[in-house]
Structure formats: structure tokens, C-alpha cells
Enzyme design. Sequence first.
Site, PDB file in Angstrom:
ATOM      1  N   GLY B  42       1.019  -1.360   0.001  1.00 54.12           N
ATOM      2  CA  GLY B  42      -0.021  -0.155  -0.022  1.00 54.12           C
ATOM      3  C   GLY B  42       0.927   1.264  -0.054  1.00 54.12           C
ATOM      4  N   LEU B  43       0.169   2.182   0.474  1.00 52.06           N
ATOM      5  CA  LEU B  43       1.272   3.632   0.442  1.00 52.06           C
ATOM      6  C   LEU B  43       2.364   3.453   1.237  1.00 52.06           C
ATOM      7  CD1 LEU B  43      -1.592   6.565   0.472  1.00 52.06           C
ATOM      8  CD2 LEU B  43      -0.092   5.761  -1.291  1.00 52.06           C
ATOM      9  N   ALA B  44       2.366   2.968   2.362  1.00 49.00           N
ATOM     10  CA  ALA B  44       3.529   2.682   3.271  1.00 49.00           C
ATOM     11  C   ALA B  44       4.376   1.845   2.753  1.00 49.00           C
ATOM     12  CB  ALA B  44       2.775   2.316   4.792  1.00 49.00           C
ATOM     13  N   GLY B  45       3.884   0.557   2.232  1.00 50.42           N
ATOM     14  CA  GLY B  45       4.722  -0.577   1.646  1.00 50.42           C
ATOM     15  C   GLY B  45       5.301  -0.302   0.591  1.00 50.42           C
ATOM     16  N   ARG B 330     -14.974  12.807  12.862  1.00 54.33           N
ATOM     17  CA  ARG B 330     -15.661  11.278  12.517  1.00 54.33           C
ATOM     18  C   ARG B 330     -16.478  10.985  13.709  1.00 54.33           C
ATOM     19  NH1 ARG B 330     -11.267   9.058   8.372  1.00 54.33           N
ATOM     20  NH2 ARG B 330     -11.663  10.274   6.712  1.00 54.33           N
TER      21      ARG B 330
END
Lengths: 251, 642, 227
Positions: B42-45, B330
Site C-alpha cells: 500500500g502507500l506505506a509498503g 468523524r
Amino acid sequence: MKTINLTLQIWRQKNKDAPGDFETFTLNNISTAMSFLEMLDLLNENLTLQGQEPVAFDHDCREGVCGMCGAMVNGIAHGPEPETTLCQLHMRHFQSGDTLVIEPFRSRAFPIKRDLVIDRSALDRIIQAGGYISVNTGGAPEAGTIPIPAKTAELAMDAAACIGCGACVASCPSGAAMLFTGAKISQLSRLPQGQPERKERALAMVQAMDREGFGNCSNERECEAVCPKAISIRHVARMNREYLLASFFGE
Amino acid sequence: MELHAHIPSGPLAQKWDTHRLASGLISPANRRKFKIIVVGTGLAGASAAATLAEQGYQVTALCIQDSPRRAHSISAQGGINAAKNYQNDGDSVLRLFQDTIKGGDFRAREANVYRLAQISNGIIDQCVAQGVPFAREYGGTLANRSFGGALVSRTFYARGQTGQQLLLAAYGALSRQIKAGRVTMLPRREMLELVVINGCARGIVTRNLINGDLENHPADAVILATGGYGNAYFLSTNAMSSNATAIMRAWKAGAGFANPCFVQIHPTCIPAQGHHQSKLTLMSESLRNDGRVWIPKIFGDRRDPAAIPENERDYYLEEKYPRFGNLVPRDVASRNAKKQCDAGRGVGETGMAVYLDFCAAIERDGEAVILRKYGNLFKMYEKITACDPLQVPMLIAPAVHYTMGGLWVDYNLMTTIPGLFAIGECNFSDHGANRLGASALMQGLADGYFIIGTSIAHYLSSTSLDYVTPQHVGFLEAQKNAYDRTQRLLRNNSRITGKKATVTTMHRELGNLLWNHCGMSRNRAGLEQALAKIPVLREAFWDQVCVPGTGHELNQSLERAGRVVDFIECAGIMLRDALAREESCGCHLREESQTEEQEAKRDDDRYSHVSVWEYRGDEEQPMLHKEALSFENINPSQRSYT
Amino acid sequence: MWFVRFITSSIGKKWIMAVSGLLLLFFLFGHIAGIATLYLGRTALQSYAEQLHSHMFFLNIFRIGLLLLCIIHFSTGLFLFYQNRKTRPIPYRISVRVATQAAGAIPVASGWASLPFAARTMPYTGIVILTFIIIHIFGFSIGPQDIPVAKTVVTLLGNPVYGLLYIFSFTVLAIHMHHGIWSLLQTLGLSHPRYTLFVTRMTTIAPVFFLIVAGGIPLLLICGVEF
């Protein structure tokens, strides 16, 4: 809640090398509020409870953006609704008593792994050939340095919306991957950041695309008609132009 | 288990610089000798794998999908925060820091959050350079929008597909390194074991999802970027394959699990349509910028929304929170929606939704402007529900969205197991008890692009590691464990158990249990009741669930069974943690801890700490450790959005 | 060599189709213009033919070039046809074409296009046209040498069988050209929203114009009109 009954003819294939064939199922009490994949979930639940092996199919986000799902439904990639991935296709679009023929996306470049699961790594390799801007982490100038007209950003975004599902390849009469490749080349060629590698990118990505064994576009526009993100074949034209210019006038 | 956060000393603004200076380095020529595993793309990986490879390390990246481009970061819609202050509306690093700490209800570390705010600007620079087509003003400058919980416009966006565009850019960077031969990309792999040798993480065992092979991957450091565990609730906005297996394996191998009960419930999701629902779809909360939340004032009013006149509509958020209106954080929006629905005032077929109305915005700005902002979201909504939000108000309902909890990490993002790092949603570090909108993308990319490189160099330069092979006894044992677990899952494959149970029914049951007792609003009795049911559920799972097929082939039932087993265990820790935290805080309301106005009451005296759970064997109860939080630069105030 | 690499690539092969198609289009334009002199009377056509045949050297070079162009266009098309067929070893049980609408009629993503019918039948219309060209060449160029060209034209085209074949072939050619013109612009990357409407109209107007001019001759002859 309204329900429908369907006959499903689904391609079954044990693995890459095994021969495949269609298997017919009857599935009843399908809520019309279900998505297509939830309908397959229901089928798989029934099969599991009957001691049979469920149908393997790829899916992940179920929001129409990861690009993992996809199959041919009655001959149309992602089914009959335009601009819709299979996971976003809802059963209210079908009538009770319909027969649905469900086949994997077929292409020489997309080997079938099992049932409806295919290997689309060929698309990854096209991107690896140059579908990016070569900038190392940390080497970027301040984000506001280069103004980009709003319209240009929008046009680049149109192309960048590609989810890499492979429906364009699956429905292309010539088995070409030009909409996929064209979208990325087009996106990056529009942006100022993409200029330095513009020519090399076009050459490398087209070369990679050819190496994977995709077909040659015959401009029949099936790709854009099934594209869940409505990516236009103008991007293919743009890729053609980029490639011609790079071939004739590249360094 | 000892918790050393390794927060550098000195003034807040200098901590990151001080830390980088103090961190060890590895010479560029030497880096290729080290092998790093990154689990998840994902974004981090993806950003971590690309960045480490650029720096010269040998990287092996693995993902569960067929391509690294499919990770669930791709579904993030709204945007990414940065303290650029392009809008000249008073934003700054300090303000982003303050907003994030406040948003997290003072349950995050000051130092980590400040670093995140500092790095945020560099992320935007990086992404623009990578060709992310962020929205622009007509003059060509970058556009911003405001987002829930913030009073400045600091969110950068690319239509409603910001996550997709950022992920594809990171995927591009990763692809470039794959092409260069510095990253070995292994798609369709699931991590089944973490291998710890001599106290250090030295690799993983994966299952090849295509042919079922168990593969050993030795390495010098392992980075987990496997996302959150929101799918424990069965229905969530997570992708179908998002799972907690890697986190649970790390936990069992000795990593602390921090704040497992901190789960964010997103207020603007499309409500479930029935029993068949397999996942929930989020509508970006940016919709609340222009949409107005309301319910009919008259109890049980079943009229068509258009037929309900203005004075009979209850705009409960605007009335209750005049300062923020529809843009309250939220949890406040979710809790209020659930409160209305629980009181029987909800709308829609199931009565579990509220209206989000764009009437006023369309009247003010015109359809074209609204469509330009939210066109794709409207289309998505219409596709699912067959209703056009331009004509009929949207129906929205809260849904599990993000897990702030995760593996405990120090300032280096290293878990309590040396050599095991956790980045992105799978760690706990930056969002405290609640995450602000558009901050997940920021954190994932900050961790991956800008932080992990320093940490890896420091770790490798300060640790001496022996060479290990895939045949090392540690790997053989781990592989045997993985094999045994697979066989155990398949033990019911040849017989129908007689009970009507499948992996899905079990998962759904677990999800209901958590949603009802460990959701937005919790109490002791409910939590204890749910906790008591976990062993029963586990028992029933092993007893009744039939997993067809074998382990030597593509077997999606087997994959899901393994994940659900881990979710059951994960749920146990979540419930335990929720039980132990007897305060209302961030995303959740503990019913025993409320103010007189029935608002959340935080208890800083007793709970200003990170709860970290240690695994002590299957028979033992997990042990709670506490990392105290101190706030030197911001004064913990009770959150007030009224 | 860069050019070899280029023309062996997928886009290069399409480029060959586009460029050879474009040149054939130019030839056709000239050829039709010549034939159209018949509308001015038999003598006009005869003098045009004699004028043309007085430059045999250039005419032969031109003929060889034309032959090469035809061979290149046809063989590349054939090669692409077979290459593309191989990209899907197992065909679909059901195959549906979705691109159904012509330009402007429906919001296709690009908003510009040719009729899908024309696009799908390109290889087949191509074969029909090739067959016609062979018949045409045998009928005229390699026909009887001592009879004036204008007489051959009037006799042959006045023959109802041959005349109708001629009209039929030009109809097929018009369909082929309808997609061909659009397709070659797409392949050469000449696509801009501003010219969409113009291009879309030209892809219909040009082939229909050729069809009327060329098909009108046998039609009038069959109807008994004397030139």
C-alpha cells in the site's frame, strides 16, 4: 426485497495447465440489491455447504477502484452496465430466468490461474518499463514550483484514472493493450514533470507491451466502450503520436 | 516486555533533526549487502520498498493481491493533508501537529505527530514530482479543500481518487526499482509466520496463493505494512483481503499490540442493504463540506424526503455544534448518527441511516460545481443504490473504517522485536484515539518515504547479524507451524460437518459481536459478554467450519479461513483492551464515562497512556503494559466541538 | 536500426497501414479525378488517357509504386489480422461488441469515431477491394491495346454485370475508407477535440463523394446515358 433466479454457466479450470470447461449452476433467491460478486459469494456459500469447491474469482476493494475483479458476463467485460466494474454491477440489472455466461478475461498475455482468476502481471511489466517519473525520494522541488493549468491537470487525471483491470485487453478484438499503455503514456506526457523522459518512456513502454504478446490495435473502440473508468481512445492516439515522434525524432 | 519509545530529547521542533543526526548510517556501497523484506504494497509498503531500494538495499516486497497496485490505499478518496499553508489561512506545521494531537484526543505521542506534520510538506513535493495530477486552481497552483475536524484548508486532492493517484505514484516508484532489479516483487503471497532468530526478526514464511507453496524468506530486517484489522468487524470499508494475520503473527512472536480497541467508525458510508452485504462503501467525508445531515423532526416520518418541508427537518449536527456544523470530527458525526438511529429516528429501508442533503449547495453553487467536486462519488453512490444524489438526499450510515491501534512501535517505527518494523495503518503511532480525515495517506507516505530509511540504516548499523539461510532451524520450525495450521484448517475438508457453518457465517457472527459491543459506544457488561463469547466462537469455528479443497492449490476458502481465525483472536485483544480502558476517548464512547451533557469524558489521570498487550502463550491471558504519554507542548484539553 | 525497430513494433505496423492507406487514398483521388473527365465527354477522357500514356516512363514507375503500395497495405493488413487472431487462443463462448454508436450520436468517451460496422469488417472489405482491383486491372490496363481507352471504359462499365460489380465494389471501398480515414488519423495521433466534428464529417463525406463520382459512371451508362 425483490429476488431473482438465475442460471449460471461459469468457466471452471483447476489450474494453469488443466483443461477448462463450463459448469452450469442454478442459483435462486438472489436479492436484486446484491452486487455481482455478492451473488458469486452466495453461489460459493451454497457450493461449500454442498461439499463442492467454490468458484475462484479475484476481487478486493469491491468499490470499483482496485481493478482486481473482472470477468466476461454474457460476452461483455464487467457485464452490461457501462462504466462499471464487476463489483459495482448490481443484480437489479438482470431478470429472473436469465442465463449468465461467466468467463475469465481471455488473452494470451493473461494466463488463467484458476476458474476466473487470471495473471495480469504483463500489465505490471509494461508499467515497469517506464510508466513513472524517475524521481528518487527526497529529490523533489517544492510542489508549487511549476504551475500546471487546471485543464491540463484534469486531462492528465482522466488518463490517470485507469485501474489496470485488463477489461480493455479482454474485450479488444485484436487483444491489444493499447488503452492501458496509452493512458499512462498520455497522463505523464501531459504533465511538465513527465517531459524529461517523455520519448524514452513511449519507446520503452510500447516495446514492453509488444514483448508481452498483446495484439495490434485495430481502432474498433471496444476498449473504451467497456472501460469502467471511461478512458478515451484519444489516449491511444496520443500514445501513437508520442511513439511516432520518439521513433523519428528521439535522441 | 520493555517499552522504550526512544524519543529524542530537545525541543519538539528539533527532535527529528537531532534524531537523524544521532542515527547511524550505512555507506551507499555497503547497503546492497542487506536484505529487507517489506510485507504489503500500500502507500506505506510501496513507498518504503521503493525508497529503500533507491538507497541501495536489496528489497523483497510481497503483496497479497495479483499486483502491488491493488492495495487498499487505492480506495482512499478525500485527500492528503499537508501544512503548506498555500491558502494563507493560518496553517503551519505547529497547527497541523496540534490538530492531529487534538483530533487523536491526546492519546498519541507528541514527538511522532510533530514529525509527521513536519514531513507532510515533503510528501506533497514528492508526489507532485512523481506526476500525481492533484487538483489545480485556474492559475495553475495547487488547490486545497477543507476536511472534517480542521478549520483550515490543507487537504490536497485528485478528484475523489487521491488514494489511487498517490498509490499509483508509489507503485510507479516501486516499479522503477523492480525494473532496476533492486526490488524483488512477489505478488499473491500471504505472510503466515514471522521468523525470530536470536531475538531479532530475520524473515518470514509465506504461502504462495497460486500453488500453495510455503516459502522461506530470510532477511536482515522485516517491515510490516499490512494495514489495519478493521475487517474483524466483518462489515467494514476495508478491502476483502485486508487482514490481521501479519499483525497477529508478529504479536505472537513477541511484538506488543498497542491500543487494539481504537477503531474509527466513519460517518458517511452507504448503509448495508441486507444480509448478503459483503463490505461497505465509504463516501468521502469531504461530502460533508457541502452536504447537510438531517433526519425528519417527526418521529417515524416515512414521507419521501423531498416532501418534508424545511421546518420539519432536524439538522441535528448544525444545531448541536454550531461552530463546526456538519464538519465535526468523524466520531462525533458517527456517534450522533447512531444515537438517532438507535432512538428509532433513522431513515431508509432499514432505519439505520440519516440523510446527507446537497440541496442547499446545489442552489448556492449550481449543479456543475457540485458535480465537479463530487461527480465520481455521486456516480458511485448511484451505481450502488440506484438513487441520484442530485435529486434525492443520500442515505448515509456509520461503518468501521480505520484502526488507529496496531503494533506498538518506538520513534524509529520498530516494534518490540528488534528488526521488525511496522509502518502505515498497521502501527499505532500517530493518530492516537482518532484519526483526522486525510491523515492516513499522509502517515503512510511519511513512514514509507521519509522515516523508515533512517530507521533501517540505524538498526543495521547498530546491530550485528549472523548470516541465516532459508534452511535455518528457525525457518524450518516456522514453516512447520504454518503447515500445521493449514492442515488444521483443512481437517474438515472432506466431510460436511452437519452444521450450517462456513467461514463467512463465522466471520459475520464475530463481526456482529464486535459491532454491537465494541463499536462507537461501549460498556463493561457488553464487553464482558462479548469477551466470554470469543472462546465459544473459536471452538465453533474449529468444530463446524468446512474448508473445501487442499493446501496445494489456489484455495480462497483456505485463505479466508486462516484470516478469520486470526480475526477471532484479534477480537479477543480488542475486547480486553476496550474493557481495560474505562474512559471515553477519541473514536469511542465508554458509557460509564460521560459528562452531564452525555458527551465523551476523557480520563487523563488514569488513561493518558498507550495500552500495549503482550502475548504470553495460548493458555495465558495477554499482559497489559503501559507507555505513559506526556504533553509538554500542548495542553490536554477536553475536546469541544460545540 | 531504429526504423526496423519502429516498423516491426505494433504501432509501427499500424503506421504502415495508415501511411500506405493514405497514399492509396491520394492515388484514388487522382484516379477518380481522371475518370471523372468522362462526365465532360468521351473525348475528354480519351485525351486524358493519351496524355497520361505519353509519359510511359513515369507512368510505369508510378505503376510499380502503386503495386508495391498495394502489396504493402494488403500484406501488412493480412499479417496483423493473423497476428491479432493469435492473441486469444481460446475464444469466448459469447462475444458481444459493445462499441455500437457512431460519432456524436452517443457520448462515447472520445466523442469521435467511425461506424463500428466499418471497423469490424476492415479485413473483409479489404479482400473484396483487392479482388476488385485485380479484375479492374485485367479489364482495363491489361485489356485490349488497340481499342481506345474511352471505348473500353464505356463498353465495360455499360455492361450491367460489370457495372453493378463496379458500383458494389465502390460501395465496399467507401465503407473501408470510412473507417480507414478515421483510423489513419487515430494511428498517426492526429486527434484533437476541436477538429472532431470536421473529421467525423469528412470520414463520411469523402467516401460518399468518391462513391457518387465513380459509381455514377456505370449507373448512367447502364441507364442508357450516352457520353
